[in-house]
Design a protein around this motif. Structure first.
Motif, short mmCIF file in Angstrom:
data_model
loop_
_atom_site.label_atom_id
_atom_site.label_comp_id
_atom_site.label_asym_id
_atom_site.label_seq_id
_atom_site.Cartn_x
_atom_site.Cartn_y
_atom_site.Cartn_z
N LYS A 3 -44.42 46.92 68.30
CA LYS A 3 -43.91 46.84 69.25
C LYS A 3 -42.28 46.63 69.33
O LYS A 3 -41.77 47.57 70.09
N THR A 4 -41.68 46.68 68.00
CA THR A 4 -39.78 46.54 67.93
C THR A 4 -40.51 48.18 67.99
O THR A 4 -38.88 49.20 68.64
N LYS A 5 -41.51 49.10 67.12
CA LYS A 5 -40.96 50.47 67.52
C LYS A 5 -40.93 50.99 68.69
O LYS A 5 -40.39 51.91 68.93
N ASN A 6 -41.55 51.01 69.14
CA ASN A 6 -42.42 50.82 70.97
C ASN A 6 -41.24 50.41 71.75
O ASN A 6 -40.38 50.93 72.97
N ASN A 7 -40.34 49.87 71.70
CA ASN A 7 -39.59 49.01 72.73
C ASN A 7 -37.65 49.76 72.07
O ASN A 7 -36.92 50.77 73.04
N LYS A 8 -37.81 50.21 70.32
CA LYS A 8 -36.93 51.84 71.23
C LYS A 8 -37.58 52.72 71.17
O LYS A 8 -36.23 53.36 71.55
N VAL A 9 -38.35 53.65 71.24
CA VAL A 9 -38.86 54.26 71.61
C VAL A 9 -38.53 54.34 73.25
O VAL A 9 -38.04 55.51 73.36
N GLY A 10 -39.06 53.58 73.42
CA GLY A 10 -38.79 53.08 74.71
C GLY A 10 -37.45 53.44 75.64
O GLY A 10 -36.99 54.10 76.53
N LEU A 11 -36.19 53.06 74.25
CA LEU A 11 -35.16 53.41 74.33
C LEU A 11 -34.43 53.81 74.82
O LEU A 11 -33.93 54.34 75.80
N LEU A 12 -35.09 54.46 73.52
CA LEU A 12 -34.39 56.17 73.60
C LEU A 12 -34.07 57.28 74.79
O LEU A 12 -34.29 57.75 75.14
N VAL A 13 -36.07 56.91 74.86
CA VAL A 13 -36.20 58.34 76.19
C VAL A 13 -35.62 57.41 77.01
O VAL A 13 -35.49 58.35 78.36
#
Length: 169
Positions: A3-13
């Motif tokens: 979930k943390t990775k997904n949040n970071k990926v979404g934030l970066l995108v």
């Protein structure tokens, strides 16, 4: 962790998209195009929404009719493609098979020609060697004939009789 990775990926995108849009909007022409296209899209949505509010059933029927026409056109196009494939595809398959067969035949003929050329070269080499051997033999015989004729000429005497007397007195 995921979930943390997904949040970071979404934030970066999101940050990348924001940076890209900001960069694009730095150009005044691009900014004007984006503004105009946004206004056109907004007007289209407003017009469509008003149309739906005024006549919901008519708009629904219109959408259904458009979908049916699109589906019908797609089916007709698919049938045409299938007919073409059935007719022309078979011809293409046969032509491709013929090409493959003819290519194999040409390969076999090329091999035959290659072997024929090798045989001809061998025959030419044999003929050349035979001619060279014969030439050497003739040359050798000519040499030995010249040598023997020279030696026999030196031992021979002239027995020619003259018509005139040797001493005239």
């Amino acid at each position: 962790m995921e979930k943390t990775k997904n949040n970071k990926v979404g934030l970066l995108v999101g940050a990348g998209a924001l940076a890209g849009i900001s960069f694009i909007l730095l150009n005044p022409k691009t900014r004007t195009k984006v503004k105009d296209s946004s206004m056109n899209a907004k007007d289209s949505v407003v017009t469509y929404t008003q149309k739906i509010k005024e006549d919901p059933n008519g708009t629904k029927q219109s959408l259904v009719e458009n979908a049916k026409q699109t589906l019908s056109s797609a089916q007709q196009a698919l049938e045409k493609v299938q007919n073409v494939w059935a007719n022309e595809g078979q011809e293409i398959k046969e032509t491709a098979k013929n090409i493959v067969d003819e290519t194999k035949e040409l390969g076999d003929q090329a091999k035959d020609v290659k072997e024929g050329v090798k045989d001809a070269k061998s025959d030419i080499d044999d003929a050349r060697n035979t001619a060279m051997d014969a030439g050497k033999k003739v040359k050798k015989e000519a040499k030995s004939t010249n040598t023997s004729s020279k030696s026999s000429n030196s031992n021979e005497t002239d027995h020619h009789v003259l018509d005139e007397p040797v001493n005239k007195m």
